[in-house]
Design a protein around this motif. Structure first.
Motif, PDB file in Angstrom:
ATOM      1  N   VAL A   5      -6.511  -7.539  23.085  1.00  0.00           N
ATOM      2  CA  VAL A   5      -5.808  -7.066  24.276  1.00  0.00           C
ATOM      3  C   VAL A   5      -6.556  -7.579  25.500  1.00  0.00           C
ATOM      4  O   VAL A   5      -7.651  -7.122  25.824  1.00  0.00           O
ATOM      5  CB  VAL A   5      -5.723  -5.528  24.305  1.00  0.00           C
ATOM      6  CG1 VAL A   5      -5.084  -5.049  25.605  1.00  0.00           C
ATOM      7  CG2 VAL A   5      -4.931  -5.011  23.105  1.00  0.00           C
ATOM      8  N   ALA A   6      -5.960  -8.557  26.184  1.00  0.00           N
ATOM      9  CA  ALA A   6      -6.633  -9.214  27.307  1.00  0.00           C
ATOM     10  C   ALA A   6      -6.459  -8.477  28.623  1.00  0.00           C
ATOM     11  O   ALA A   6      -7.148  -8.779  29.602  1.00  0.00           O
ATOM     12  CB  ALA A   6      -6.116 -10.645  27.451  1.00  0.00           C
ATOM     13  N   GLY A   7      -5.529  -7.534  28.669  1.00  0.00           N
ATOM     14  CA  GLY A   7      -5.264  -6.813  29.902  1.00  0.00           C
ATOM     15  C   GLY A   7      -3.940  -6.099  29.784  1.00  0.00           C
ATOM     16  O   GLY A   7      -3.351  -5.996  28.698  1.00  0.00           O
ATOM     17  N   PHE A   8      -3.454  -5.601  30.922  1.00  0.00           N
ATOM     18  CA  PHE A   8      -2.228  -4.807  30.933  1.00  0.00           C
ATOM     19  C   PHE A   8      -1.325  -5.235  32.081  1.00  0.00           C
ATOM     20  O   PHE A   8      -1.788  -5.684  33.123  1.00  0.00           O
ATOM     21  CB  PHE A   8      -2.553  -3.313  31.090  1.00  0.00           C
ATOM     22  CG  PHE A   8      -3.373  -2.761  29.965  1.00  0.00           C
ATOM     23  CD1 PHE A   8      -2.771  -2.297  28.809  1.00  0.00           C
ATOM     24  CD2 PHE A   8      -4.764  -2.717  30.058  1.00  0.00           C
ATOM     25  CE1 PHE A   8      -3.531  -1.800  27.761  1.00  0.00           C
ATOM     26  CE2 PHE A   8      -5.530  -2.208  29.020  1.00  0.00           C
ATOM     27  CZ  PHE A   8      -4.910  -1.748  27.862  1.00  0.00           C
ATOM     28  N   GLU A   9      -0.020  -5.067  31.855  1.00  0.00           N
ATOM     29  CA  GLU A   9       0.946  -5.175  32.940  1.00  0.00           C
ATOM     30  C   GLU A   9       1.651  -3.832  33.060  1.00  0.00           C
ATOM     31  O   GLU A   9       2.250  -3.355  32.094  1.00  0.00           O
ATOM     32  CB  GLU A   9       1.984  -6.262  32.682  1.00  0.00           C
ATOM     33  CG  GLU A   9       2.972  -6.377  33.841  1.00  0.00           C
ATOM     34  CD  GLU A   9       4.244  -7.113  33.496  1.00  0.00           C
ATOM     35  OE1 GLU A   9       4.449  -8.217  34.025  1.00  0.00           O
ATOM     36  OE2 GLU A   9       5.050  -6.590  32.698  1.00  0.00           O
ATOM     37  N   VAL A  10       1.569  -3.214  34.232  1.00  0.00           N
ATOM     38  CA  VAL A  10       2.241  -1.946  34.487  1.00  0.00           C
ATOM     39  C   VAL A  10       3.570  -2.243  35.161  1.00  0.00           C
ATOM     40  O   VAL A  10       3.611  -2.805  36.255  1.00  0.00           O
ATOM     41  CB  VAL A  10       1.398  -1.038  35.396  1.00  0.00           C
ATOM     42  CG1 VAL A  10       2.114   0.287  35.622  1.00  0.00           C
ATOM     43  CG2 VAL A  10       0.032  -0.795  34.792  1.00  0.00           C
ATOM     44  N   ALA A  11       4.653  -1.857  34.493  1.00  0.00           N
ATOM     45  CA  ALA A  11       5.982  -2.034  35.068  1.00  0.00           C
ATOM     46  C   ALA A  11       6.346  -0.790  35.863  1.00  0.00           C
ATOM     47  O   ALA A  11       6.520   0.293  35.301  1.00  0.00           O
ATOM     48  CB  ALA A  11       6.998  -2.275  33.957  1.00  0.00           C
ATOM     49  N   LEU A  12       6.437  -0.941  37.168  1.00  0.00           N
ATOM     50  CA  LEU A  12       6.756   0.200  38.027  1.00  0.00           C
ATOM     51  C   LEU A  12       8.256   0.309  38.250  1.00  0.00           C
ATOM     52  O   LEU A  12       8.940  -0.708  38.419  1.00  0.00           O
ATOM     53  CB  LEU A  12       6.066   0.060  39.380  1.00  0.00           C
ATOM     54  CG  LEU A  12       4.541   0.111  39.422  1.00  0.00           C
ATOM     55  CD1 LEU A  12       4.072   0.022  40.870  1.00  0.00           C
ATOM     56  CD2 LEU A  12       4.008   1.384  38.768  1.00  0.00           C
ATOM     57  N   PRO A  13       8.802   1.528  38.288  1.00  0.00           N
ATOM     58  CA  PRO A  13      10.168   1.718  38.756  1.00  0.00           C
ATOM     59  C   PRO A  13      10.179   1.686  40.282  1.00  0.00           C
ATOM     60  O   PRO A  13       9.166   1.357  40.907  1.00  0.00           O
ATOM     61  CB  PRO A  13      10.519   3.110  38.206  1.00  0.00           C
ATOM     62  CG  PRO A  13       9.208   3.827  38.195  1.00  0.00           C
ATOM     63  CD  PRO A  13       8.158   2.779  37.873  1.00  0.00           C
ATOM     64  N   ALA A  14      11.296   2.035  40.863  1.00  0.00           N
ATOM     65  CA  ALA A  14      11.410   2.029  42.322  1.00  0.00           C
ATOM     66  C   ALA A  14      10.695   3.250  42.887  1.00  0.00           C
ATOM     67  O   ALA A  14      11.270   4.334  42.995  1.00  0.00           O
ATOM     68  CB  ALA A  14      12.868   2.018  42.744  1.00  0.00           C
ATOM     69  N   LEU A  15       9.415   3.074  43.241  1.00  0.00           N
ATOM     70  CA  LEU A  15       8.586   4.148  43.765  1.00  0.00           C
ATOM     71  C   LEU A  15       8.233   3.881  45.230  1.00  0.00           C
ATOM     72  O   LEU A  15       8.313   2.742  45.705  1.00  0.00           O
ATOM     73  CB  LEU A  15       7.282   4.253  42.958  1.00  0.00           C
ATOM     74  CG  LEU A  15       7.402   4.517  41.464  1.00  0.00           C
ATOM     75  CD1 LEU A  15       6.014   4.466  40.825  1.00  0.00           C
ATOM     76  CD2 LEU A  15       8.059   5.860  41.197  1.00  0.00           C
ATOM     77  N   THR A  16       7.808   4.919  45.907  1.00  0.00           N
ATOM     78  CA  THR A  16       7.232   4.735  47.233  1.00  0.00           C
ATOM     79  C   THR A  16       5.838   4.138  47.082  1.00  0.00           C
ATOM     80  O   THR A  16       5.261   4.124  45.990  1.00  0.00           O
ATOM     81  CB  THR A  16       7.123   6.061  47.982  1.00  0.00           C
ATOM     82  OG1 THR A  16       6.183   6.897  47.295  1.00  0.00           O
ATOM     83  CG2 THR A  16       8.484   6.762  48.064  1.00  0.00           C
ATOM     84  N   ALA A  17       5.278   3.672  48.179  1.00  0.00           N
ATOM     85  CA  ALA A  17       3.933   3.105  48.130  1.00  0.00           C
ATOM     86  C   ALA A  17       2.924   4.134  47.638  1.00  0.00           C
ATOM     87  O   ALA A  17       2.041   3.837  46.830  1.00  0.00           O
ATOM     88  CB  ALA A  17       3.540   2.587  49.515  1.00  0.00           C
ATOM     89  N   ALA A  18       3.056   5.370  48.097  1.00  0.00           N
ATOM     90  CA  ALA A  18       2.118   6.417  47.689  1.00  0.00           C
ATOM     91  C   ALA A  18       2.260   6.728  46.200  1.00  0.00           C
ATOM     92  O   ALA A  18       1.263   6.912  45.488  1.00  0.00           O
ATOM     93  CB  ALA A  18       2.355   7.682  48.516  1.00  0.00           C
ATOM     94  N   GLU A  19       3.482   6.791  45.717  1.00  0.00           N
ATOM     95  CA  GLU A  19       3.714   7.055  44.292  1.00  0.00           C
ATOM     96  C   GLU A  19       3.183   5.914  43.427  1.00  0.00           C
ATOM     97  O   GLU A  19       2.587   6.136  42.371  1.00  0.00           O
ATOM     98  CB  GLU A  19       5.202   7.260  44.037  1.00  0.00           C
ATOM     99  CG  GLU A  19       5.761   8.532  44.646  1.00  0.00           C
ATOM    100  CD  GLU A  19       7.282   8.564  44.649  1.00  0.00           C
ATOM    101  OE1 GLU A  19       7.839   9.678  44.735  1.00  0.00           O
ATOM    102  OE2 GLU A  19       7.914   7.483  44.580  1.00  0.00           O
TER     103      GLU A  19
END
Length: 272
Positions: A123-137
């Protein structure tokens, strides 16, 4: 050589600027022989691969890919790999490939998955798939994953964000090493019986939108940006690199043609 995590104590260096987007090659093991991933100098054109989404327990579903007039609609069917699958069966194989494999994670379990797979060989790293969030979220979610792992962390943004620059900046401040965008657009298509299938639109139809968003984010952040969204030809990749992307990710183009990565990598290399 392109460094996608220049400030990370671990390395994420890729030999070509072409990445297989999350899920485009599934669990990766199914394409090993075709791409020659166990061979040190195989000419497949890829610099890195991102796996299908991984959740703690895994989920069985029925993914669907529907053709549209200018692309594809992808419905993941709530399917995912499990941490146990990755740790026991997949990662040991990935460790023998001559290419970095990153794990795609999403949702409320993202930090838990990252913690469970942190330090696992292959496992070389991760990709986090974000939904439509605010910058703070977005910052809150990225920070939780960063606390769980020091491995390279790419944050993928969706295409429907009203302010992708603010979300990208907040994600980097919270620990992201690189930003990838766009992860498609919400859409739906009817089946033969009239039932609507909801999913995310990819393919050439979204390329102009993706290019505009990549240009805006790349101009505003110093971290590496990975351009994606409708890239199907060398000219698309060149345009992404010209507006500031350090690499490009292929999704639907790679699903339909495994040779597309080499075609694009060769063409981009020839133009450098």
């Amino acid at each position: 050589m392109i460094d996608l995590a220049p400030h990370n104590p671990h390395t994420l260096t890729i030999t070509t600027p072409v990445i297989a987007a999350a899920g485009s090659l599934g669990d990766v093991v199914g394409v090993v022989r075709w791409l020659g991933l166990t061979q040190p100098h195989s000419d497949h054109g890829l610099g890195a691969i991102i796996s299908s989404t991984v959740t703690v327990a895994g989920r069985r579903g029925q993914p669907q890919i529907l053709a549209t007039p200018a692309g594809v609609l992808y419905h993941h069917g709530n399917t995912s790999l499990s941490v146990k699958q990755v740790r026991d069966r997949l990662a040991p194989r990935w460790a023998g490939y001559h290419i970095p494999v990153l794990v795609s994670i999403a949702g409320a379990e993202a930090a838990d998955v990252a913690a469970a797979l942190d330090g696992v060989a292959g496992v070389a790293g991760f990709e986090v798939a974000l939904p439509a969030l605010t910058a703070a979220e977005a910052a809150q979610r990225v920070a939780a994953v960063r606390r769980a792992t020091l491995l390279p962390l790419i944050v993928r943004l969706p295409g429907e964000l009203p302010d992708p620059v603010a979300v990208a900046q907040a994600s980097i401040a919270a620990g992201a090493d690189a930003i990838a965008l766009i992860g498609g657009l919400p859409a739906c298509m009817p089946l033969a019986d009239g039932q609507l299938v909801y999913g995310r639109l990819g393919g050439p139809a979204i390329f102009p939108i993706a290019l505009s968003m990549v240009a805006a984010v790349a101009a505003a952040v110093s971290a590496p940006v990975i351009g994606m969204g409708g890239i199907a030809a060398p000219d698309h990749a060149r345009a992404m690199l010209q507006v500031g992307a350090r690499a490009v990710a292929l999704a639907s183009a790679l699903v339909t043609d495994l040779r597309r990565a080499k075609v694009i990598a060769d063409a981009v290399g020839a133009s450098d």
